[in-house]
Scaffold this motif. Structure first.
Motif: not given
Length: 121
Positions: A1-7, A36-47
């Motif tokens: 498995m590889m995790l590829l990180w982008y901005e 591509l999995f985007p970052r969650l918005s600020e304040g999103s719940s852990s789930g």
């Protein structure tokens, strides 16, 4: 498995082989690359950011199963991303011996559980 990180997010790449010559030389292998999995918005719940196949949960459990402090930063970063577009199941294998309900979390028994669930729905 590889995790590829982008901005703008990250991708998961899963290979059917180990990264050793014997698994690649004159053999057919497969590869799956996530969207591509985007970052969650600020304040999103852990789930937040879970997919219908529970890919995020399974990926986090897989990484946590190694009990490696080096993976803690990666685990936290994944929690901060939206994996809801994933439409595949993660069927991983981990070292160790499992009993009870844990037997269906990994390997061929996990595959059997996923196939049975999908056949009945």
């Amino acid at each position: 498995m590889m995790l590829l990180w982008y901005e703008e997010g990250f991708r998961v790449v899963i290979l059917t082989s180990n990264l050793i010559r014997a698994d690649w030389y004159q053999k057919t292998q497969g590869m799956w690359m996530s969207p591509l999995f985007p970052r969650l918005s600020e304040g999103s719940s852990s789930g937040s950011g879970e997919s219908p196949t529970f890919f995020k949960r399974d990926l986090l459990e897989y990484l946590a199963s190694y009990r490696a402090p080096e993976l803690e930063d990666w685990i936290q970063r994944i929690k901060e991303h939206d994996l809801s577009e994933t439409r595949v199941y993660l069927v991983a294998s981990t070292p160790g011996r499992y009993v009870g309900a844990d037997m269906e979390r990994w390997g061929h028994l996990r595959l059997r559980k996923v196939k049975h669930f999908n056949a009945s729905h």
